[in-house]
Write a protein that holds these residues in place. Structure first.
Motif: not given
Length: 105
Positions: A52-59
């Motif tokens: 599982f990887v949880l991250k922001g949706n910003i490049d």
């Protein structure tokens, strides 16, 4: 069949999403940092191959959403190599939207 799923979370706080996922799936994320992942992100790898990887949706390089088709979701959860896609979908049914579901043999 092995599934690769992507969930979106519309709440702005990644820590809020982290807490909800940890409670609902009974797991504990590890905080990590990577410029490739956009700075701080959270990862959990099970004893098997599931992760599982949880991250922001910003490049981090251009500031655009990583997942352009889902730009209205500021927080993303990638569930990779899971054999329990339906169970996870059911447990995350409140607050998280299944955005992509891919199956492989």
């Amino acid at each position: 069949m092995t599934a690769y799923d992507l969930y979106g979370f519309k709440g702005l706080a990644i820590l809020e999403a982290k807490s909800e996922i940890e409670k609902k799936l009974n797991l504990c994320f590890e905080e990590r940092e990577s410029s490739y992942q956009g700075g701080v992100y959270y990862k959990f790898v099970s004893d098997g191959a599931e992760s599982f990887v949880l991250k922001g949706n910003i490049d981090p390089f251009d500031g655009d959403p990583v997942e352009q088709m889902f730009s209205d979701y500021p927080v993303l959860l990638y569930v990779d190599m899971t054999l329990r896609s339906e169970e996870i979908k059911s447990l995350l049914s409140v607050g998280f939207d299944l955005l992509r579901h891919e199956l492989f043999d």
